[in-house]
Design a protein around this motif. Sequence first.
Motif, PDB file in Angstrom:
ATOM      1  N   PRO A 132       0.819  -0.977   0.012  1.00 26.19           N
ATOM      2  CA  PRO A 132      -0.067   0.159   0.233  1.00 26.19           C
ATOM      3  C   PRO A 132       0.757   1.276   0.057  1.00 26.19           C
ATOM      4  O   PRO A 132       0.407   2.142  -0.585  1.00 26.19           O
ATOM      5  N   ALA A 133       1.882   1.317   0.732  1.00 30.67           N
ATOM      6  CA  ALA A 133       2.791   2.489   0.693  1.00 30.67           C
ATOM      7  C   ALA A 133       3.469   3.031  -0.668  1.00 30.67           C
ATOM      8  O   ALA A 133       3.383   3.756  -1.039  1.00 30.67           O
ATOM      9  N   LEU A 134       3.808   1.593  -1.318  1.00 34.63           N
ATOM     10  CA  LEU A 134       4.596   1.924  -2.763  1.00 34.63           C
ATOM     11  C   LEU A 134       3.440   2.549  -3.617  1.00 34.63           C
ATOM     12  O   LEU A 134       3.645   3.365  -4.376  1.00 34.63           O
ATOM     13  N   THR A 135       2.181   1.866  -3.550  1.00 36.49           N
ATOM     14  CA  THR A 135       0.873   2.299  -4.133  1.00 36.49           C
ATOM     15  C   THR A 135       0.883   3.976  -4.096  1.00 36.49           C
ATOM     16  O   THR A 135       0.623   4.671  -5.005  1.00 36.49           O
ATOM     17  N   ILE A 136       0.703   4.151  -2.981  1.00 38.24           N
ATOM     18  CA  ILE A 136       0.545   5.769  -2.427  1.00 38.24           C
ATOM     19  C   ILE A 136       1.810   6.486  -3.084  1.00 38.24           C
ATOM     20  O   ILE A 136       1.588   7.721  -3.445  1.00 38.24           O
ATOM     21  N   ALA A 137       3.062   6.219  -3.007  1.00 31.10           N
ATOM     22  CA  ALA A 137       4.160   6.833  -3.150  1.00 31.10           C
ATOM     23  C   ALA A 137       3.918   7.084  -4.800  1.00 31.10           C
ATOM     24  O   ALA A 137       4.305   8.195  -5.060  1.00 31.10           O
ATOM     25  N   VAL A 163       6.022  -3.919  -9.933  1.00 30.66           N
ATOM     26  CA  VAL A 163       7.006  -4.247  -8.788  1.00 30.66           C
ATOM     27  C   VAL A 163       6.266  -4.766  -7.698  1.00 30.66           C
ATOM     28  O   VAL A 163       6.794  -5.657  -6.728  1.00 30.66           O
ATOM     29  N   LEU A 164       5.036  -4.178  -7.525  1.00 31.66           N
ATOM     30  CA  LEU A 164       4.306  -4.881  -6.328  1.00 31.66           C
ATOM     31  C   LEU A 164       4.069  -6.326  -6.253  1.00 31.66           C
ATOM     32  O   LEU A 164       4.035  -6.733  -5.081  1.00 31.66           O
ATOM     33  N   PRO A 165       3.856  -7.190  -7.319  1.00 36.58           N
ATOM     34  CA  PRO A 165       3.850  -8.696  -7.053  1.00 36.58           C
ATOM     35  C   PRO A 165       4.983  -9.269  -6.674  1.00 36.58           C
ATOM     36  O   PRO A 165       4.939 -10.421  -5.977  1.00 36.58           O
ATOM     37  N   LEU A 166       6.274  -8.338  -6.621  1.00 32.23           N
ATOM     38  CA  LEU A 166       7.426  -9.096  -6.044  1.00 32.23           C
ATOM     39  C   LEU A 166       7.347  -8.849  -4.299  1.00 32.23           C
ATOM     40  O   LEU A 166       7.907  -9.695  -3.791  1.00 32.23           O
ATOM     41  N   PHE A 167       6.727  -8.089  -4.064  1.00 29.38           N
ATOM     42  CA  PHE A 167       6.002  -7.794  -2.631  1.00 29.38           C
ATOM     43  C   PHE A 167       5.011  -8.766  -1.902  1.00 29.38           C
ATOM     44  O   PHE A 167       5.116  -9.222  -0.813  1.00 29.38           O
TER      45      PHE A 167
END
Length: 316
Positions: free
Chosen positions: A234-239, A299-303
């Motif tokens: 969620p934080a990466l999405t917001i960034a 990149v999100l699927p890697l997390f």
Amino acid sequence: MTRYAIVRVLQAVAVLWAAFTVSFAVLYLLPGDPVELAANATPGTPVDPAAIAEMRARYGLDQPVWQQYWTALAHAVRGDLGRSIGTGQSVTGAIGAALPSTLGLAALTLLLAVGFGGVLAVTAAYTERRWLRGLLTALPPMGAAAPTFWVGLLLLQLFSFRLRLFPAFGGTGFEGAVLPAITLAVPVGAVIAQVLYSSLIQTWRQPFVAVAFAKGASRRWVQARHVLRPALAPALTIAGVWVGTVLAGSVVVETVFSRAGIGRLTQTAVLDQDIPVVQGIVVCSALVFVVVNLVVDLVLPLFDPRIVRGNRIGGA
């Protein structure tokens, strides 16, 4: 994963087309005539109506609206955003000259925002001292509520006029970008801290955390190996979403700090009603926003691999 990536790329293309179309429609509906405004830039100088008609034909403003749209769209696909009505300069060249300064500022802003916001959220979620957690969680709402221009003026007064550590106006290089980057990073970092802290707290309450503790893992090990990774999504999405806010905030910040960049170019183009330049800036800003969010989506699927699985199940 391949289907997920293709869908995200198609969505990015659709967003770019929508940004171009909406900006074209809005700018066309604006009152005033940019050609006459550019022709009458020098007060007291008579302008030949034939010269104005020639300028209209040169920029294609004498054509029907639908033809102007398709011509501009076809040129934009090839990387040609037209020419400035006020200066005659290539819009791509003008944006290319101003963009590196703003991109450098935006990159430093996101680095500071993610760094400070991440450290604040991780520390608040990790500590077991209630007074420290309460103090740390009270800082992000204050940062999010502070007006950008007020933060910039406060930093100028403290670090430029009193301490004389950084240049006040027109600074170049790293030193000239520090204060503007901090000004933009305060609200962005505050939101990232709030989202990441909430995600960390929710992850701490998951059953697999209790299992890790039952196996004898320490609190630090559990946060680093089991909690932090799934909570980052969620934080990466917001960034990624806040990239657009950083680009928009550069208009205010570059004006306050008298920096050359997209912000100053936007201000000049809007005041002169230079439609090709304004639309080119909108399209380029949308392109940066879309590329950054596309990278985040890939990149999100890697997390969190559940993102791809969820899309696959939803499609099925």
